[in-house]
Design a protein around this motif. Sequence first.
Motif, short mmCIF file in Angstrom:
data_model
loop_
_atom_site.label_atom_id
_atom_site.label_comp_id
_atom_site.label_asym_id
_atom_site.label_seq_id
_atom_site.Cartn_x
_atom_site.Cartn_y
_atom_site.Cartn_z
N PHE A 138 0.85 -1.20 0.00
CA PHE A 138 0.00 0.00 0.00
C PHE A 138 0.88 1.24 0.00
O PHE A 138 1.95 1.25 0.65
CB PHE A 138 -0.88 0.04 1.25
N PRO A 139 0.47 2.28 -0.71
CA PRO A 139 1.21 3.55 -0.61
C PRO A 139 1.17 4.07 0.82
O PRO A 139 0.20 3.86 1.54
CB PRO A 139 0.43 4.50 -1.56
N CYS A 140 2.23 4.74 1.24
CA CYS A 140 2.30 5.30 2.58
C CYS A 140 2.06 6.80 2.52
O CYS A 140 2.67 7.50 1.72
CB CYS A 140 3.67 5.02 3.20
N VAL A 141 1.17 7.27 3.38
CA VAL A 141 0.93 8.71 3.48
C VAL A 141 2.14 9.39 4.09
O VAL A 141 2.57 10.46 3.68
CB VAL A 141 -0.34 8.99 4.33
N SER A 142 2.73 8.73 5.10
CA SER A 142 3.92 9.27 5.76
C SER A 142 5.05 8.26 5.62
O SER A 142 5.14 7.31 6.41
CB SER A 142 3.63 9.55 7.24
#
Length: 339
Positions: A138-142
């Motif tokens: 999953f892409p990471c926001v942070s």
Amino acid sequence: MNEIMFYKIAKHKLTVVGADASYTKPLKSKYVVLSPGQTLDCLLHANKSPDHYYMAARAYSSGIGLPYDNTTTTAILQYNLNYHPSSPPKRPSLPYYNDTSSAFRFLGQFKSLNSDDYPDSVPLNVTRMVTTVSMNAFPCVSPTNASCEGPNATRLAASMNNISFENPDIAILQAYYKHIKGVFGTNFPSYPPLVFNFTADYMPLELEVPRLGTEVKVLKYNTSLEVVMQGTNLLVGIDHPMHLHGNSFYVVGYGFGNFDEKKDPLAYNLKDPPLRNTAAVPKNGWIAIRFRTNNPGVWLMHCHLDRHHTWGMDMVFIVKNGECPDESILPPPPDMPQC
């Protein structure tokens, strides 16, 4: 709980006579392979020269570039006679850590006893379901978050049929029994929603991102079901020991590459397949299992590598009640504590 193991005793062979609490035809081997969640019953014939012999186990890890514990654990088999033991004790030679052919050469030899006293009951007229088992991200926001340790600062995940299982706040068993709505969906797909070359060397990055969900597959009592689990090369190809709660199943076939729905079933073993509750999907390969849904309830199927299990490589079967009293889910005990 995160590694399949090779195990061997120096200078000795083991005779496997049972697997996951079911009898097998005797299988004599210089080494055995054991996944998390599996058990083997083995006979040891102590017929060598009286001495000390090392028994040893180490990881089988097929994922390219994945870290694993490359230590070897040992103990000593000691003959109980008067003698001067060798120093050091004799050591076993284990297969190499990524020796897939040795691992599945052993696993592929299992056959059920299928005797008059212990006959098989392999389902023949079955409903087939196919599911992928994949590593994902999953892409990471942070990206500085400690959980963002995947490739390109992503968060590692896993999925079945492109759904990364999300644990609900209320147990699915409780929600099903008490008819609590909104806890789970009933749309776990019978076939992969995205069809591609599952074992290709290069994959589009967009295929790596699954969707989050709590989906189950609802089945009628006494359904004859075949489940084909297809490994993929998304993110990284690796073996997956898949475990089913509440049931044992017949492993009727396995292979490498993409499952061919027309050709591969022709080579199934429907005469004496092993009866297990955990079976390894080979790296970039598939296994086919069959069982009859004669145990009503809510049953989790998941990868028994704990990392993959917690990352979402799970799904749930709900087996509905039959028509007779002994074909119905049991009520919770009166003294059951609240969650």
